[in-house]
Design a protein around this motif. Structure first.
Motif, PDB file in Angstrom:
ATOM      1  N   ALA A 288      56.480  45.283  52.626  1.00 17.40           N
ATOM      2  CA  ALA A 288      56.816  45.449  51.207  1.00 17.40           C
ATOM      3  C   ALA A 288      57.494  46.808  51.065  1.00 17.40           C
ATOM      4  N   GLN A 289      58.759  46.780  50.706  1.00 16.59           N
ATOM      5  CA  GLN A 289      59.582  47.997  50.698  1.00 16.59           C
ATOM      6  C   GLN A 289      60.118  48.262  49.291  1.00 16.59           C
ATOM      7  N   PHE A 290      59.991  49.525  48.874  1.00 16.12           N
ATOM      8  CA  PHE A 290      60.411  49.921  47.529  1.00 16.12           C
ATOM      9  C   PHE A 290      61.324  51.131  47.600  1.00 16.12           C
ATOM     10  N   ASN A 291      62.386  51.086  46.825  1.00 19.51           N
ATOM     11  CA  ASN A 291      63.221  52.273  46.670  1.00 19.51           C
ATOM     12  C   ASN A 291      62.388  53.370  46.009  1.00 19.51           C
ATOM     13  N   LYS A 292      62.488  54.578  46.520  1.00 16.32           N
ATOM     14  CA  LYS A 292      61.644  55.668  46.018  1.00 16.32           C
ATOM     15  C   LYS A 292      61.823  55.890  44.521  1.00 16.32           C
ATOM     16  N   ASP A 293      63.033  55.711  44.018  1.00 20.90           N
ATOM     17  CA  ASP A 293      63.284  55.971  42.602  1.00 20.90           C
ATOM     18  C   ASP A 293      62.681  54.905  41.698  1.00 20.90           C
ATOM     19  N   PHE A 294      62.302  53.769  42.285  1.00 19.17           N
ATOM     20  CA  PHE A 294      61.654  52.725  41.495  1.00 19.17           C
ATOM     21  C   PHE A 294      60.178  53.066  41.275  1.00 19.17           C
ATOM     22  N   LEU A 295      59.536  53.626  42.300  1.00 21.04           N
ATOM     23  CA  LEU A 295      58.111  53.950  42.209  1.00 21.04           C
ATOM     24  C   LEU A 295      57.846  55.368  41.716  1.00 21.04           C
TER      25      LEU A 295
END
Length: 311
Positions: A55-62
């Protein structure tokens, strides 16, 4: 080695209500891998046993005000208990309406110990008070271990040549719940025509289901007209012989666990079988709210080990 950031409201809600409940069902502990651009939750990438999930998230999303530094190209990874992380995050969410939640890596002395231990700390600051919650983590991975984790991540990113969009995940969950009462091994076949076949066989009975004319991504072929009147097993066998289908056997337990990914509420899901039947891959797609446009800030997929290369 330093990391600190503030959680965004969208990031907290997504993790608390969707992703962490799903990840906890896949495995109690996972690697949390932080880079300059992403935060990634990884299950079973290094031991190769069980369901692998990424599960990978762009840092600016989190996060906002994201700061990370290390001697390993600003990459940090460690093992964390998903349930403890979820509990801390949920607690922070209950008081965040008037507060900011900062997350950071720290070292503290545990009670009764003389040796500092690493923690992922949540600081929730209100107007008149502050709440601090410490989630214990493993010792951060060494440079060699991070490189090994990155290599495993890179190798797990490859896509099968053919992907089919599966029906409603709740419907699939109900089917698997019925099939697992029959046997422990599930045979999965996927054709380039958009057919998905699932069945369990014992010495006495074969039970399964077929989904036809599903949406296909990647390599696609037209089903031969003469196949329409044949049985599903015969059509599948002929498609495999023509090189237009693959079949694998997976653990029913692994498949049932991977279906817990529906707790993350993906907008659609695709199944595919890797080349030479190396694994069964499940890819979950998320849309930007109110649209049918893929949210590229989120990616989530699982890989199930095969028990047999099938056909």
């Amino acid at each position: 080695m330093k990391f600190k950031a503030f959680l965004t409201q969208d990031g907290v809600n997504l993790l608390d209500k969707r992703f962490l409940p799903s990840l906890d069902k896949i495995g109690r502990t996972c690697h949390l891998y932080l880079t300059k651009t992403h935060a990634i939750f990884l299950h079973n990438l290094l031991n190769g046993d069980g369901v692998q999930s990424i599960a990978q998230f762009n840092k600016d999303f989190l996060f906002r005000d994201y700061r990370i530094s290390s001697n390993n190209d600003d990459r940090i990874a460690f093992v964390i208990d998903v349930a403890l992380l979820h509990r801390a995050l949920h607690s922070a969410l209950t008081i965040q309406s008037q507060s900011q939640v900062q997350i950071k890596l720290v070292k503290k002395l545990p009670a009764g110990s003389t040796n500092p231990a690493p923690y992922l700390t949540f600081e929730t600051k209100g107007l008149k008070s502050a709440v601090v919650q410490d989630v214990p983590i493993s010792k951060p991975l060494s440079r060699a271990e991070v490189l090994q984790l990155q290599e495993a991540l890179d190798s797990a990113q490859g896509l099968p040549q053919t992907l089919v969009q599966v029906p409603d995940l709740a419907q699939l969950q109900n089917l698997v719940d019925r099939l697992k009462n029959v046997g422990d091994i599930l045979t999965v076949a996927i054709t380039q025509y958009g057919d998905l076949h699932l069945h369990v066989s014992t010495s006495l009975i074969t039970v399964g289901s077929e989904f036809r004319k599903l949406r296909v991504l990647g390599v696609h072929a037209d089903a031969p007209p003469g196949d329409q009147n044949l049985s599903a097993p015969t059509r599948t066998d002929m498609a495999i012989q023509r090189g237009e289908a693959l079949s694998v056997q997976v653990s029913m337990k692994h498949l049932a666990k991977s279906l817990q990914c529906h707790l993350a509420k993906p907008d659609c899901a695709f199944y595919g079988i890797a080349a030479q039947g190396a694994c069964l891959t499940m890819i979950f797609q998320f849309f930007i709210p109110g649209t049918r446009v893929t949210n590229k800030s989120i990616s989530f997929h699982c890989r199930l080990p095969v028990l047999d290369t099938g056909s």
